[in-house]
Design an enzyme around this catalytic site. Sequence first.
Site, mmCIF file in Angstrom:
data_model
loop_
_atom_site.group_PDB
_atom_site.id
_atom_site.type_symbol
_atom_site.label_atom_id
_atom_site.label_comp_id
_atom_site.label_asym_id
_atom_site.label_seq_id
_atom_site.Cartn_x
_atom_site.Cartn_y
_atom_site.Cartn_z
ATOM 1 N N SER A 39 37.139 17.737 40.973
ATOM 2 C CA SER A 39 37.787 16.790 41.504
ATOM 3 C C SER A 39 38.556 15.886 40.818
ATOM 4 C CB SER A 39 36.719 16.012 42.656
ATOM 5 O OG SER A 39 37.140 14.778 42.898
ATOM 6 N N TYR A 77 27.625 11.964 43.406
ATOM 7 C CA TYR A 77 28.643 13.121 43.893
ATOM 8 C C TYR A 77 29.617 13.351 42.740
ATOM 9 C CZ TYR A 77 32.972 15.046 45.801
ATOM 10 O OH TYR A 77 33.956 16.035 45.736
ATOM 11 N N LYS A 128 29.852 17.067 40.209
ATOM 12 C CA LYS A 128 31.086 17.745 39.927
ATOM 13 C C LYS A 128 31.012 17.721 38.287
ATOM 14 C CE LYS A 128 32.569 18.552 43.919
ATOM 15 N NZ LYS A 128 32.445 20.265 44.448
HETATM 16 P P1 NAD Z 1 33.847 20.631 53.456
HETATM 17 O O1 NAD Z 1 32.487 19.787 53.794
HETATM 18 O O2 NAD Z 1 34.733 20.618 54.821
HETATM 19 O O3 NAD Z 1 33.612 21.978 52.931
HETATM 20 C C1 NAD Z 1 32.313 22.619 52.160
HETATM 21 C C2 NAD Z 1 31.790 23.689 53.078
HETATM 22 O O4 NAD Z 1 30.657 24.068 52.056
HETATM 23 C C3 NAD Z 1 31.256 23.237 54.355
HETATM 24 O O5 NAD Z 1 31.454 24.398 55.078
HETATM 25 C C4 NAD Z 1 29.551 23.364 54.091
HETATM 26 O O6 NAD Z 1 29.054 23.790 55.181
HETATM 27 C C5 NAD Z 1 29.534 24.299 52.900
HETATM 28 N N1 NAD Z 1 28.162 24.081 52.270
HETATM 29 C C6 NAD Z 1 27.755 23.071 51.703
HETATM 30 N N2 NAD Z 1 26.656 23.240 51.112
HETATM 31 C C7 NAD Z 1 26.606 24.407 50.984
HETATM 32 C C8 NAD Z 1 25.370 25.352 50.776
HETATM 33 N N3 NAD Z 1 24.464 24.962 49.820
HETATM 34 N N4 NAD Z 1 25.524 26.495 50.745
HETATM 35 C C9 NAD Z 1 26.579 27.265 51.496
HETATM 36 N N5 NAD Z 1 27.658 26.354 52.015
HETATM 37 C C10 NAD Z 1 27.386 25.086 51.864
HETATM 38 O O7 NAD Z 1 34.618 19.964 52.302
HETATM 39 P P2 NAD Z 1 36.090 20.182 51.840
HETATM 40 O O8 NAD Z 1 36.702 19.051 52.066
HETATM 41 O O9 NAD Z 1 36.546 21.561 52.383
HETATM 42 O O10 NAD Z 1 35.813 20.432 50.296
HETATM 43 C C11 NAD Z 1 35.670 21.637 49.670
HETATM 44 C C12 NAD Z 1 35.169 21.528 48.188
HETATM 45 O O11 NAD Z 1 36.170 20.754 47.783
HETATM 46 C C13 NAD Z 1 33.702 20.498 47.920
HETATM 47 O O12 NAD Z 1 32.965 21.005 46.940
HETATM 48 C C14 NAD Z 1 34.206 18.982 47.778
HETATM 49 O O13 NAD Z 1 33.420 18.478 46.961
HETATM 50 C C15 NAD Z 1 35.711 19.430 46.981
HETATM 51 N N6 NAD Z 1 36.468 18.367 46.911
HETATM 52 C C16 NAD Z 1 36.916 17.958 47.894
HETATM 53 C C17 NAD Z 1 37.658 16.806 48.228
HETATM 54 C C18 NAD Z 1 38.196 16.188 49.596
HETATM 55 O O14 NAD Z 1 38.631 15.032 49.783
HETATM 56 N N7 NAD Z 1 37.864 16.921 50.604
HETATM 57 C C19 NAD Z 1 38.376 16.284 47.072
HETATM 58 C C20 NAD Z 1 37.810 16.867 45.743
HETATM 59 C C21 NAD Z 1 37.013 17.805 45.761
#
Ligand code: NAD
Length: 366
Positions: free
Chosen positions: A149, A173, A177
Amino acid sequence: MKAPLQWGVFFCLKIALDINMENYKNKILVTGGAGYIGSHTCIALHEAGYEVVIYDNLSNSSFEAVNRVSSLIGQPIDFIEGDIRDADSLRQVFAAHQFFGVIHFAGLKAVGESVAKPLMYYDNNVSGTITLLKIMAEYEVKKLVFSSSATVYGDPEILPINEDSPRSCTNPYGQSKLTIEHVLEDLALSDNSWSLIPLRYFNPVGAHPSGQIGEDPNDIPNNLMPYISQVAVGKLDQLSIFGDDYATVDGTGVRDFIHVTDLAQGHVAALNYLKQQKQSLGFLPINLGSGKGTSVLELVRAFSAVAAQDIPFQFVGRRAGDIASCYASADKAQELLGWKASLSITDMCQDTWRWQSINPNGYNSI
Ligand code: NAD
Ligand code: UDP
């Protein structure tokens, strides 16, 4: 007469082996694939000819998202319910499939919750990733694309932010990362057979153009775009804009919004790049952003125009931990991956609005 027969058998075996190698090169484990970015990426992967196996514990997603991905791609998608901290469950998955690599989305992502529950965040995100890496090593799968991120850049001194900018974080958080990035760097230094690509996302927004999948926050959204769309659909009364006194174009915060389907294509480009390499890449961080900054007020106005309604808002004080401006240099992604964001702020608002209007209560709308 014997020699031609032997050559024939040899060529048949070689073709079978090549086909097998090609299949292996196409199979990807997608952790967190039922989530917001993961579900969009699964569609893009399928369209690019990759075979996907989703591994997700559904802690922040719904099986309905997996169903909808299946219907959008016109075939069932391989889904395993499991936790990345469960080594035995992961072992079973790696024993049953031969993966070319892993795209690792699984993680918890709410900044405020991470401040309240740091142990949960370090355990889920950091311990979970370490367990995943250990099992990947056991099965000699050493290619990883990781969801990092822009938060790892903290409060940037220079804009646009390139991949060599200093890194620092202010909440658990972000720290999780950054810690994972350090783990990946050390792993690559210890063993040069790994290729580890953290993709540093800026602000992902938008939804699939079908309106069938999109962002579905569990609670009141923390992020700007889902908040605006829930005000527009009547679920929330008004938007609070955090701060009108930043040194920006109109005093509100500036961010680099990127359409989730562009982001999904960035993952396909990263995998294609991995496939082309003859040698391992080590640790290779890449920004995925549009390279453009948009203010909170500009996004509100763009959404208002798309939804043909006013979005009521009030200015309130700055949110703790927020920075004034953040946008990417996306040059490295273009140079290495040949990838560039193509969709506009209007596209992002239109697709969000379509998803929100068809599914006012997200995946629980049916
Ligand atoms: P999201 O919460 O929609 O998707 C994450 C998925 O991971 C979910 O389906 C959840 O059920 C699953 N999950 C969480 N912990 C788990 C575990 N221990 N074992 C198996 N599955 C698990 O989030 P997103 O927005 O799709 O983000 C995806 C990734 O991108 C994340 O790692 C997040 O930190 C990163 N990210 C997101 C953003 C954003 O703004 N959405 C920005 C930067 C980085
Ligand atoms: N923001 C806001 N009201 C909200 C949510 C966010 O004014 O209800 C602002 C926030 O202060 C920041 C921008 O919108 O300037 C983007 O915030 P978001 O939480 O979406 O992303 P991040 O802070 O992680 O970049």
